[in-house]
Design an enzyme around this catalytic site. Structure first.
Site, PDB file in Angstrom:
ATOM      1  N   SER A 142     -23.457  25.893 -20.884  1.00 51.60           N
ATOM      2  CA  SER A 142     -23.362  27.264 -20.400  1.00 51.60           C
ATOM      3  C   SER A 142     -22.090  27.453 -19.581  1.00 51.60           C
ATOM      4  O   SER A 142     -21.607  26.509 -18.945  1.00 51.60           O
ATOM      5  CB  SER A 142     -24.587  27.565 -19.530  1.00 51.60           C
ATOM      6  N   PRO A 143     -21.517  28.657 -19.575  1.00 51.26           N
ATOM      7  CA  PRO A 143     -20.325  28.902 -18.749  1.00 51.26           C
ATOM      8  C   PRO A 143     -20.671  28.815 -17.271  1.00 51.26           C
ATOM      9  O   PRO A 143     -21.660  29.401 -16.824  1.00 51.26           O
ATOM     10  CB  PRO A 143     -19.915  30.328 -19.141  1.00 51.26           C
ATOM     11  N   CYS A 161     -18.675  28.891 -13.377  1.00 53.95           N
ATOM     12  CA  CYS A 161     -17.436  29.040 -12.608  1.00 53.95           C
ATOM     13  C   CYS A 161     -17.084  27.724 -11.918  1.00 53.95           C
ATOM     14  O   CYS A 161     -17.948  27.085 -11.318  1.00 53.95           O
ATOM     15  CB  CYS A 161     -17.588  30.141 -11.570  1.00 53.95           C
ATOM     16  N   GLN A 175     -15.707  33.045 -22.509  1.00 55.54           N
ATOM     17  CA  GLN A 175     -16.441  34.247 -22.106  1.00 55.54           C
ATOM     18  C   GLN A 175     -15.485  35.155 -21.335  1.00 55.54           C
ATOM     19  O   GLN A 175     -15.072  34.829 -20.226  1.00 55.54           O
ATOM     20  CB  GLN A 175     -17.622  33.844 -21.216  1.00 55.54           C
ATOM     21  N   TYR A 201     -21.751  42.176 -13.305  1.00 60.24           N
ATOM     22  CA  TYR A 201     -20.317  42.385 -13.440  1.00 60.24           C
ATOM     23  C   TYR A 201     -20.072  43.717 -14.166  1.00 60.24           C
ATOM     24  O   TYR A 201     -21.003  44.444 -14.485  1.00 60.24           O
ATOM     25  CB  TYR A 201     -19.664  41.185 -14.114  1.00 60.24           C
ATOM     26  N   ARG A 239     -23.032  38.285 -23.918  1.00 62.63           N
ATOM     27  CA  ARG A 239     -24.038  37.832 -22.953  1.00 62.63           C
ATOM     28  C   ARG A 239     -24.650  39.043 -22.271  1.00 62.63           C
ATOM     29  O   ARG A 239     -23.932  39.912 -21.760  1.00 62.63           O
ATOM     30  CB  ARG A 239     -23.449  36.881 -21.910  1.00 62.63           C
ATOM     31  N   ARG A 278     -26.706  23.469 -15.028  1.00 70.56           N
ATOM     32  CA  ARG A 278     -26.777  22.401 -14.018  1.00 70.56           C
ATOM     33  C   ARG A 278     -27.091  21.044 -14.634  1.00 70.56           C
ATOM     34  O   ARG A 278     -26.603  20.018 -14.158  1.00 70.56           O
ATOM     35  CB  ARG A 278     -27.817  22.768 -12.950  1.00 70.56           C
TER      36      ARG A 278
END
Length: 366
Positions: free
Chosen positions: A23-24, A26, A100, A187, A235, A331
């Site tokens: 998963s993306p 940051c 993404q 966002y 997404r 994670r």
């Protein structure tokens, strides 16, 4: 034969060697949006570890579309040059590569999560003016500073759509197989989609179709420049996890509109639009894979499931029960870059060729 976690998946001309994806996440390790050695190691390690798909972190379409000054970006040639060898390395090990593209909207101009995440004032050298569908701040009553954004005009909306298109063209130069438009977690695109934030009374506000207009126009323009043989994803926060917010039924309808525009797969996440969703996200994360299954059934599109997925049997079960086509781990991938290899051994799948040959030769059969 029932698909399993280690069965291939073909979408257009792109073949995923297995259904495991990263998963993306940051990483706060870019300078002026330019990827660093950290990204080579962070992303490359998961390719070596055997995942079928790697999504790069949330990548801004402009400097003011970043969450923080050290977030990734894709709006110039310097960023392209830094990303090319990182993507090429992943491709050596058979991983499908994705990025993404995103605009932070009213949640931008922030300190990093490592430094508390508070908003930085526009006069701060690391801050800038934020924008959104309205001038309402994300959390005006919170203990952290959340400044009021400026409501976007229609010409500015069109300008940002152009930035998404420009980033899509650059992503093609980099060599990505999959491009994802980020419309989740509060966002910019998600803030226009959800009734919890978008109270505009022009053509970009009102009913669901009008609130979805910014997203749908953006996706249509991006699809026009993104090759049909490659994969286009969106997404979505499939549920806002807050009263009077976006629901699964709303998401299913948006998903059908996206399908008509040529979107190939939906990445199903949740929450993030308003402060009230914070606690619910933690409590309801485990529900998200099941929600992905609902969206899959209602739209007929493949889906990526994310949220609370930790073990191989659980991931395999989501594929076999047709609730997901790709499993994304966040994670767990941080904890164990060789998760795919361990999952193969747990599921009694031949693990010899899951890891890169340099490792698999020694430990694949042990």
């Amino acid at each position: 034969m029932t698909p399993s976690l280690f069965s291939p998946l073909k979408i257009n001309d792109v073949t995923f060697k297995n259904r495991i994806g990263m998963s993306p996440m940051c990483q706060y390790s870019s300078t002026d949006g330019v990827a660093s050695d950290w990204h080579m190691v962070h992303l490359g390690a998961r390719a070596v570890g055997g995942v079928g798909f790697i999504m790069a972190e949330c990548t801004a379409v402009s400097a003011t579309g970043r969450i923080s000054t050290v977030c990734a970006g894709l709006w110039n040639d310097t960023q392209v040059a830094a990303l090319k060898p990182i993507v090429a390395f992943q491709l050596q090990f058979g991983a499908v590569t994705g990025t993404q593209i995103s605009h932070s909207g009213r949640k931008g101009s922030a300190a990093t999560a490592l430094n508390g995440g508070s908003h930085l004032d526009a006069v701060d050298p690391d801050g800038w003016e934020t924008v959104g569908p309205t001038s309402d701040a994300f959390d005006p009553d919170g203990t952290r500073l959340w400044k009021a954004p400026r409501a976007l005009s229609v010409p500015e909306i069109l300008e940002i759509q152009g930035q998404f298109v420009h980033s899509a063209k650059l992503a093609l130069e980099v060599g990505y197989d999959l491009l994802e438009v980020h419309c989740a977690h509060g966002y910019l695109l998600h803030s226009f989609l959800t009734p919890l934030v978008n109270t505009r009374d022009d053509e970009y506000g009102g009913d669901l179709r009008a609130r979805a207009r910014f997203l749908l126009e953006t996706v249509e323009k991006v699809r026009a420049v993104w090759p049909s043989e490659k994969v286009l994803s969106v997404r979505l926060s499939v549920d806002d996890f807050a009263a009077k917010g976006h629901t699964l039924e709303d998401t299913a309808q948006v998903g059908l509109w996206l399908k008509d525009l040529g979107v190939d797969i939906l990445d199903c996440s949740g929450g993030g639009a308003v402060p009230e969703a914070r606690g619910a996200i933690g409590n309801r994360t485990a529900e998200q894979p099941g929600m992905a299954g609902v969206i899959r059934k209602k739209t007929g599109l493949p889906v990526m499931a994310v949220g609370g997925i930790t073990d191989a049997a659980q991931a395999d079960g989501l594929i076999k029960s047709s609730k997901a086509d790709i499993i994304l781990l966040g994670r767990e991938m941080m904890r164990n870059p060789h998760w795919a290899f361990n999952a193969a051994k747990e599921l009694d799948v031949d693990a010899r060729h899951v890891l890169a040959e340099q490792y698999g030769f020694f430990v694949g059969a042990s």
